[in-house]
Design a protein around this motif. Structure first.
Motif, PDB file in Angstrom:
ATOM      1  N   ILE A 117      41.507 -29.205   8.804  1.00  0.00           N
ATOM      2  CA  ILE A 117      40.719 -28.392   9.217  1.00  0.00           C
ATOM      3  C   ILE A 117      39.054 -28.120   9.467  1.00  0.00           C
ATOM      4  O   ILE A 117      38.963 -29.277   8.403  1.00  0.00           O
ATOM      5  CB  ILE A 117      40.489 -26.366   8.081  1.00  0.00           C
ATOM      6  N   ALA A 118      38.629 -28.998  10.414  1.00  0.00           N
ATOM      7  CA  ALA A 118      37.434 -29.190  10.569  1.00  0.00           C
ATOM      8  C   ALA A 118      36.260 -28.532  10.832  1.00  0.00           C
ATOM      9  O   ALA A 118      36.363 -27.218  11.049  1.00  0.00           O
ATOM     10  CB  ALA A 118      37.344 -29.829  12.159  1.00  0.00           C
ATOM     11  N   ASN A 119      35.398 -28.222   8.853  1.00  0.00           N
ATOM     12  CA  ASN A 119      34.629 -27.703   8.613  1.00  0.00           C
ATOM     13  C   ASN A 119      33.565 -27.638   9.724  1.00  0.00           C
ATOM     14  O   ASN A 119      32.957 -28.528   9.300  1.00  0.00           O
ATOM     15  CB  ASN A 119      34.678 -27.454   7.366  1.00  0.00           C
ATOM     16  N   ILE A 120      33.003 -27.252  10.404  1.00  0.00           N
ATOM     17  CA  ILE A 120      31.449 -27.355  11.377  1.00  0.00           C
ATOM     18  C   ILE A 120      30.119 -26.682  11.834  1.00  0.00           C
ATOM     19  O   ILE A 120      31.277 -25.767  10.846  1.00  0.00           O
ATOM     20  CB  ILE A 120      32.356 -27.910  12.847  1.00  0.00           C
ATOM     21  N   LYS A 121      29.431 -26.765  12.037  1.00  0.00           N
ATOM     22  CA  LYS A 121      28.045 -26.226  11.604  1.00  0.00           C
ATOM     23  C   LYS A 121      28.492 -24.924  13.199  1.00  0.00           C
ATOM     24  O   LYS A 121      29.121 -25.252  14.059  1.00  0.00           O
ATOM     25  CB  LYS A 121      26.882 -26.951  11.764  1.00  0.00           C
ATOM     26  N   GLU A 122      27.824 -24.076  12.483  1.00  0.00           N
ATOM     27  CA  GLU A 122      27.836 -23.230  13.131  1.00  0.00           C
ATOM     28  C   GLU A 122      27.375 -23.063  14.521  1.00  0.00           C
ATOM     29  O   GLU A 122      28.096 -22.547  15.702  1.00  0.00           O
ATOM     30  CB  GLU A 122      27.467 -21.314  12.699  1.00  0.00           C
ATOM     31  N   ASP A 123      26.416 -23.621  15.179  1.00  0.00           N
ATOM     32  CA  ASP A 123      26.160 -23.985  15.946  1.00  0.00           C
ATOM     33  C   ASP A 123      27.182 -25.020  17.176  1.00  0.00           C
ATOM     34  O   ASP A 123      27.219 -25.128  18.148  1.00  0.00           O
ATOM     35  CB  ASP A 123      24.948 -25.066  16.084  1.00  0.00           C
ATOM     36  N   ASP A 124      28.492 -24.950  16.856  1.00  0.00           N
ATOM     37  CA  ASP A 124      28.881 -26.418  17.763  1.00  0.00           C
ATOM     38  C   ASP A 124      30.510 -25.306  17.620  1.00  0.00           C
ATOM     39  O   ASP A 124      31.480 -25.697  18.046  1.00  0.00           O
ATOM     40  CB  ASP A 124      29.853 -27.415  16.890  1.00  0.00           C
ATOM     41  N   ILE A 125      30.441 -24.260  17.348  1.00  0.00           N
ATOM     42  CA  ILE A 125      31.900 -23.182  17.249  1.00  0.00           C
ATOM     43  C   ILE A 125      31.998 -22.960  18.699  1.00  0.00           C
ATOM     44  O   ILE A 125      33.353 -23.026  18.991  1.00  0.00           O
ATOM     45  CB  ILE A 125      31.938 -21.892  16.592  1.00  0.00           C
TER      46      ILE A 125
END
Length: 366
Positions: free
Chosen positions: A205-213
């Motif tokens: 699970i790659a936890n990414i920033k909201e801006d990258d969704i």
């Protein structure tokens, strides 16, 4: 069929935030290592759209979705296999799960500390994999010591065990996780009794920033993790744990509007659930009626009697046959009477292999 996935990862990668979203619970998600000490366990319903549609058709007194159990396990650090951090306690918790959901931090944020002071997904994965390998090596070596004398007497069972253990040890000593495809049915049956960590299915699970969704591929950390997963033959899903936690408190209508505003059609957790089912080889069959419409999880390849046994052991013991039709057909015809007229309702015997989306009524006699 009770299935459990363990959410693992280094401290401060977003495990507890993700767990909050999965279970809509509120566990501590603090900005320091080991905010989670005892594993938090939550059962989440798998909101299958097919079951929702079946309930609209049959209008039952109750609708029961299949469930999946998630365990939020304390953060792991280098040296856990030797007792560092929460050490063996962490590893023991992982042994109990069917699959590992490995949360990997793929974002930079100066306000959220990283236990190793920099963001590097491949290093983080390597740290956890190394600890799992070391823990399994200890298990293998302890077992080999116990059966060595018996194997030297040419005892067939002990010789088989020693051969399998040696094969596993050679793989682990190379720093490689185990793959079920490298072992025969007989070997796998034995390996399961060892309850090893390194052969459990993994979903990254790659936890990414909201801006990258909207475009995870623009995130260099996610791309690195994605490439690793491809090489290993594992699944990976990009999720913003913060967005998922925000979504978890919304109604269905609010959630749909939120996703639309974000420009995505499916929540990350829904994607995770699909990947979990795929990784574990899981399918769903349904039972329907005016009293209850219900989804049941089964393993790919199970027969009709085995599926009946998921409901009740007596169903499998006294199995006669199953009345079977498909979700697609009942949606097209609108009633079981019309299905029968159209020749779409069939009787299947003990050798029938259940398929995803089957609707079954079991006939049995005990």
């Amino acid at each position: 069929m009770s299935l459990q996935a363990g959410i693992v990862g280094l401290p401060n990668v977003g495990k507890s935030t993700l767990f909050n979203a999965i279970t809509n619970s509120k566990v501590e998600a603090a900005n320091y290592p080991f905010a989670t000490i005892e594993p938090n366990v939550g059962v989440v319903e798998v909101k299958d759209e097919r079951l929702i549609k079946l309930s609209e058709l049959y209008k039952p007194l109750r609708t029961i979705f299949t469930t999946f159990e998630f365990t939020d396990i304390a953060g792991l650090v280098k040296g856990a296999s030797k007792g560092e951090g929460l050490g063996n306690k962490f590893l023991a918790n992982i042994r109990e799960v069917d699959a590992i959901c490995h949360v990997v931090r793929c974002f930079e944020d100066g306000d959220i500390s990283h236990v190793y002071e920099s963001v590097d997904p491949l290093r983080d994965v390597e740290i956890i994999n190394y600890e799992l390998i070391m823990a399994d090596l200890t298990t293998i070596e302890n077992r080999m010591a116990k059966i060595l004398k018996k194997a030297q007497t040419k005892d067939k069972e002990a010789m088989f065990e020693e051969a399998v253990l040696s094969k596993i040890k050679d793989t682990l000593q190379k720093g490689v996780l185990l793959k079920s495809s490298d072992y025969s049915k007989e070997e796998l049956a034995y390996i399961r009794t060892l309850n090893l960590l390194c052969i459990k299915p993994v979903i990254y699970i790659a936890n990414i920033k909201e801006d990258d969704i909207n475009d995870p591929d623009a995130n260099k950390y996610y791309l690195a993790l994605k490439d690793l997963a491809l090489k290993e033959g594992n699944e990976v899903v990009a999720i913003s744990a913060k967005i998922e936690e925000d979504l978890s408190g919304l109604s269905k209508e609010e959630k749909s509007a939120f996703l639309e505003d974000l420009g995505i059609y499916r929540a990350g957790l829904d994607e995770l659930m699909l990947k979990a089912y795929k990784t574990l080889g899981l399918k769903t069959f349904f039972t329907v009626g005016s009293d209850e419409c219900r989804g049941w999880t089964f393993k790919d390849g199970m027969t009709a009697p085995e599926c009946a046994g998921i409901i009740h052991s007596d169903f499998q013991k006294g199995f006669i046959r199953a009345e079977v039709f498909t979700y697609d057909d009942i949606m097209e015809y609108g009633s079981e009477a019309k299905l029968k007229e159209g020749g779409k309702l069939r009787l299947e015997g003990k050798d029938y292999i259940a398929k995803d989306g089957d609707i079954m009524h079991f006939r049995f006699n005990v």
